[in-house]
Write a protein that holds these residues in place. Structure first.
Motif, PDB file in Angstrom:
ATOM      1  N   GLY A   9       0.830  -1.204   0.000  1.00 17.86           N
ATOM      2  CA  GLY A   9       0.000   0.000   0.000  1.00 17.86           C
ATOM      3  C   GLY A   9       0.855   1.241   0.000  1.00 17.86           C
ATOM      4  O   GLY A   9       2.007   1.207   0.424  1.00 17.86           O
ATOM      5  N   PHE A  42      -2.965  -1.172  -2.896  1.00 19.65           N
ATOM      6  CA  PHE A  42      -4.063  -0.339  -2.404  1.00 19.65           C
ATOM      7  C   PHE A  42      -3.598   1.033  -1.946  1.00 19.65           C
ATOM      8  O   PHE A  42      -2.417   1.274  -1.735  1.00 19.65           O
ATOM      9  CB  PHE A  42      -4.823  -1.060  -1.283  1.00 19.65           C
ATOM     10  CG  PHE A  42      -4.038  -1.193  -0.010  1.00 19.65           C
ATOM     11  CD1 PHE A  42      -3.111  -2.200   0.148  1.00 19.65           C
ATOM     12  CD2 PHE A  42      -4.234  -0.289   1.020  1.00 19.65           C
ATOM     13  CE1 PHE A  42      -2.378  -2.316   1.315  1.00 19.65           C
ATOM     14  CE2 PHE A  42      -3.512  -0.394   2.195  1.00 19.65           C
ATOM     15  CZ  PHE A  42      -2.582  -1.412   2.338  1.00 19.65           C
ATOM     16  N   TRP A  80      -5.755  -6.849  -7.647  1.00 21.16           N
ATOM     17  CA  TRP A  80      -6.739  -6.290  -6.730  1.00 21.16           C
ATOM     18  C   TRP A  80      -6.255  -4.873  -6.416  1.00 21.16           C
ATOM     19  O   TRP A  80      -5.223  -4.697  -5.769  1.00 21.16           O
ATOM     20  CB  TRP A  80      -6.827  -7.117  -5.447  1.00 21.16           C
ATOM     21  CG  TRP A  80      -7.606  -8.386  -5.575  1.00 21.16           C
ATOM     22  CD1 TRP A  80      -8.861  -8.619  -5.080  1.00 21.16           C
ATOM     23  CD2 TRP A  80      -7.209  -9.613  -6.217  1.00 21.16           C
ATOM     24  NE1 TRP A  80      -9.266  -9.910  -5.381  1.00 21.16           N
ATOM     25  CE2 TRP A  80      -8.277 -10.534  -6.073  1.00 21.16           C
ATOM     26  CE3 TRP A  80      -6.064 -10.023  -6.900  1.00 21.16           C
ATOM     27  CZ2 TRP A  80      -8.223 -11.826  -6.581  1.00 21.16           C
ATOM     28  CZ3 TRP A  80      -6.006 -11.313  -7.418  1.00 21.16           C
ATOM     29  CH2 TRP A  80      -7.081 -12.195  -7.262  1.00 21.16           C
ATOM     30  N   TYR A  82      -7.457  -1.290  -4.868  1.00 22.80           N
ATOM     31  CA  TYR A  82      -8.580  -0.752  -4.092  1.00 22.80           C
ATOM     32  C   TYR A  82      -8.104   0.307  -3.107  1.00 22.80           C
ATOM     33  O   TYR A  82      -6.916   0.500  -2.892  1.00 22.80           O
ATOM     34  CB  TYR A  82      -9.288  -1.893  -3.325  1.00 22.80           C
ATOM     35  CG  TYR A  82      -8.339  -2.713  -2.482  1.00 22.80           C
ATOM     36  CD1 TYR A  82      -7.619  -3.762  -3.055  1.00 22.80           C
ATOM     37  CD2 TYR A  82      -8.112  -2.420  -1.148  1.00 22.80           C
ATOM     38  CE1 TYR A  82      -6.714  -4.499  -2.315  1.00 22.80           C
ATOM     39  CE2 TYR A  82      -7.216  -3.147  -0.393  1.00 22.80           C
ATOM     40  CZ  TYR A  82      -6.517  -4.191  -0.984  1.00 22.80           C
ATOM     41  OH  TYR A  82      -5.605  -4.904  -0.250  1.00 22.80           O
ATOM     42  N   ARG A  83      -9.095   0.976  -2.532  1.00 19.82           N
ATOM     43  CA  ARG A  83      -8.850   2.016  -1.532  1.00 19.82           C
ATOM     44  C   ARG A  83      -9.180   1.400  -0.172  1.00 19.82           C
ATOM     45  O   ARG A  83     -10.277   0.865   0.024  1.00 19.82           O
ATOM     46  CB  ARG A  83      -9.757   3.202  -1.871  1.00 19.82           C
ATOM     47  CG  ARG A  83      -9.847   4.271  -0.858  1.00 19.82           C
ATOM     48  CD  ARG A  83     -10.577   5.487  -1.442  1.00 19.82           C
ATOM     49  NE  ARG A  83     -11.851   5.116  -2.058  1.00 19.82           N
ATOM     50  CZ  ARG A  83     -12.541   5.898  -2.875  1.00 19.82           C
ATOM     51  NH1 ARG A  83     -12.107   7.102  -3.194  1.00 19.82           N
ATOM     52  NH2 ARG A  83     -13.681   5.487  -3.387  1.00 19.82           N
ATOM     53  N   GLN A  84      -8.249   1.510   0.731  1.00 22.33           N
ATOM     54  CA  GLN A  84      -8.386   0.904   2.066  1.00 22.33           C
ATOM     55  C   GLN A  84      -9.727   1.252   2.717  1.00 22.33           C
ATOM     56  O   GLN A  84     -10.412   0.386   3.261  1.00 22.33           O
ATOM     57  CB  GLN A  84      -7.225   1.429   2.910  1.00 22.33           C
ATOM     58  CG  GLN A  84      -7.046   0.848   4.288  1.00 22.33           C
ATOM     59  CD  GLN A  84      -5.944   1.617   5.014  1.00 22.33           C
ATOM     60  OE1 GLN A  84      -5.734   2.807   4.784  1.00 22.33           O
ATOM     61  NE2 GLN A  84      -5.217   0.918   5.870  1.00 22.33           N
ATOM     62  N   ASP A 144      -4.293  -4.729   7.166  1.00 27.94           N
ATOM     63  CA  ASP A 144      -4.198  -4.626   5.698  1.00 27.94           C
ATOM     64  C   ASP A 144      -3.616  -5.900   5.097  1.00 27.94           C
ATOM     65  O   ASP A 144      -4.069  -6.384   4.060  1.00 27.94           O
ATOM     66  CB  ASP A 144      -3.216  -3.505   5.295  1.00 27.94           C
ATOM     67  CG  ASP A 144      -3.711  -2.114   5.629  1.00 27.94           C
ATOM     68  OD1 ASP A 144      -4.929  -1.914   5.651  1.00 27.94           O
ATOM     69  OD2 ASP A 144      -2.844  -1.234   5.852  1.00 27.94           O
ATOM     70  N   LEU A 307     -12.024   2.129  -8.611  1.00 29.18           N
ATOM     71  CA  LEU A 307     -11.858   1.808  -7.190  1.00 29.18           C
ATOM     72  C   LEU A 307     -13.060   1.030  -6.654  1.00 29.18           C
ATOM     73  O   LEU A 307     -12.893   0.142  -5.820  1.00 29.18           O
ATOM     74  CB  LEU A 307     -11.627   3.085  -6.376  1.00 29.18           C
ATOM     75  CG  LEU A 307     -10.292   3.779  -6.680  1.00 29.18           C
ATOM     76  CD1 LEU A 307     -10.182   5.077  -5.898  1.00 29.18           C
ATOM     77  CD2 LEU A 307      -9.106   2.859  -6.361  1.00 29.18           C
ATOM     78  N   ALA A 311     -12.915  -2.544  -4.991  1.00 23.17           N
ATOM     79  CA  ALA A 311     -13.398  -2.797  -3.626  1.00 23.17           C
ATOM     80  C   ALA A 311     -14.301  -4.033  -3.619  1.00 23.17           C
ATOM     81  O   ALA A 311     -14.222  -4.871  -2.718  1.00 23.17           O
ATOM     82  CB  ALA A 311     -14.138  -1.579  -3.094  1.00 23.17           C
ATOM     83  N   ALA A 314     -12.139  -7.051  -3.813  1.00 19.71           N
ATOM     84  CA  ALA A 314     -11.421  -7.300  -2.557  1.00 19.71           C
ATOM     85  C   ALA A 314     -12.386  -7.787  -1.475  1.00 19.71           C
ATOM     86  O   ALA A 314     -12.061  -8.676  -0.686  1.00 19.71           O
ATOM     87  CB  ALA A 314     -10.707  -6.031  -2.096  1.00 19.71           C
TER      88      ALA A 314
END
Ligand code: TRP
Length: 436
Positions: A9, A42, A80, A82-84, A144, A307, A311, A314
């Motif tokens: 990340g 991410f 994958w 994505y935004r945390q 994470d 995103l 998500a 994920a």
């Protein structure tokens, strides 16, 4: 060979610079193209809140870093991405981990210790100005990593301690509740150089010595010409090895180009000339990406779309895994818990499990196994992990799924088949363990 999961990340608190690109993004994208690797990349926006309290900075940085990954050629179909903060399972897992993380372990985290040491030296309260976000940073980072069962975490050297803490916390949880987590390892790639900044120290926002990756050409040129050099005159031989200028050149050129520049250094190239060559090299590498970057930043809704898809992909993994973990710690459906105790008081909690995986044919599968690992139900192959995850979720909720013979149907499609010798009653009993 089993699939290797790689996860990393980037904290969304700054503008991406050449060091982020050459040291993290570029090698990560190259690695994601290898067969047998599943990559999870991410935007660590929860971590950004620990670094800054400026909301616009967080938003701007998230946009810029997302656009950078995409402009640099990340294939979101393959990884994958994505935004945390789109994955609510991550903060939930953070709490489960918090409850098994030793306070003493976190006391030893470098960033926290540095703050305490500074306060002590300044003669103020040891915890002055320290918030719990800074203190808990390693636990959030462990969540994470552990959420997606990553084997390998490419990071800079300053992050190695955090990966060790993640292993430690995972080990404590596994010891208490069973083997749920994969123990991750830090991956430090020796062939990926740490880029020097304008002053020769590591390029880093904390040293204020960065070159923004997508600075307009005129600014890029100005910054490159401000790189600190020694005072050797044109014609005097120069040492390539110790030169920040040369290291930057090397990071953006082929081995042949780097060799030619090394010779030019030996032969006394003027600093101005070397800087011009470096500018041209970097500009050539960055210009096509800059164009894509600007187009992406001009259309943030499109980035949001990427995103959101990321998500969903994920969460198809995170949601069932968190359900398993909730069950493991005792956050359970009360009816099933009482039944289990009444029916089989001596039996240990070996529960049925859904497993999701990808086969060599590229399709996404799930299966249901009982507490001893015996196959109960084999899912069909799906085009996306999301579809497989949707079936698993439907099965767990017990709705909308019909059994005809040994075939299980969802929305009129056959989605799974009972394993040999398994009857409907056994399937229903196993599924009851997931009822919420
Ligand atoms: N702490 C990392 C950094 O500042 C960013 C990060 C957050 C991260 N969560 C992570 C890196 C999980 C790897 C894995 O560089």
């Amino acid at each position: 060979m089993s699939v290797q999961r790689v996860l990393t990340g980037i904290t969304t608190s700054g503008t991406p610079h050449l060091g982020n690109y050459a040291g993290a993004i570029r090698p990560a994208i190259a690695a994601s193209r290898h067969p047998g690797v599943e990559s999870f990349y991410f935007l660590a926006d929860y971590h950004a809140l620990i670094k800054t309290t400026d909301p616009l900075r967080v938003q701007r940085s998230t946009l810029e870093i997302a656009a950078t990954w995409l402009a640099a050629g990340l294939d979101t179909g393959r990884v994958w991405f994505y935004r945390q903060s789109d994955i609510p399972e991550i903060p939930e897992l953070t709490w489960l981990l918090t409850c098994v993380a030793g306070k003493g372990l976190l006391n030893r985290a470098h960033a926290y210790k540095a703050a305490v040491d500074k306060n002590t030296a300044d003669g103020v309260d040891p915890d002055a100005g320290v918030n719990m976000g800074l203190y808990m940073y390693p636990v959030l980072m462990a969540a994470d990593i552990l959420m997606f069962k990553a084997h390998s975490v490419p990071v800079g050297r300053d992050q190695i301690q955090h990966i060790e803490m993640a292993r430690d916390i995972a080990g404590s949880f596994n010891h208490l509740y069973g083997e749920h987590f994969v123990l991750p390892e830090a991956a430090i790639d020796a062939s990926v150089a740490t880029l020097p900044g304008l002053d020769g120290r590591k390029m880093s926002k904390s040293y204020d010595n960065t070159i923004p990756l997508f600075a307009p050409p005129a600014e890029l040129k100005k910054l490159i010409f401000s790189i600190v050099t020694d005072s050797k005159a044109p014609g005097e031989p120069k040492d390539a090895e110790g030169s920040a200028l040369f290291q930057l050149y090397q990071a953006f050129s082929t081995p042949e180009e780097a060799r030619a520049m090394r010779t030019a250094f030996d032969e006394g190239i003027a600093w101005g000339e070397a800087k011009q060559a470096l500018f041209e090299r970097i500009e050539a590498a960055v210009a096509p990406m800059r164009e894509r970057y600007q187009a992406l930043v001009a259309e943030p809704a499109q980035i949001e779309r990427h995103l959101h898809e990321g998500a969903a992909k994920a969460r198809a993994l995170a949601t069932p895994f968190l359900a398993e973990l909730r069950h493991a710690v005792g956050l359970r459906n009360l009816a099933t818990a009482v039944q289990a105790v009444a029916a089989a008081p001596a039996k240990s909690a070996a529960l049925p499990q859904f497993k999701q995986y990808r086969e060599a044919d590229g399709r996404f599968y799930f299966k249901l196994v009982d507490g001893d690992g015996r196959l109960l139900l084999q899912g069909a192959g799906f085009d996306s992990p999301r579809e497989a995850g949707r079936c698993v979720a439907a099965l767990k909720q017990g709705g909308a799924v019909a059994l005809a013979g040994t075939e299980l149907r969802l929305d009129d499609a056959v989605v799974a088949t009972l394993a040999d010798g398994v009857g409907e009653a056994e399937l229903r009993a196993a599924l009851a363990a997931f009822a919420d």
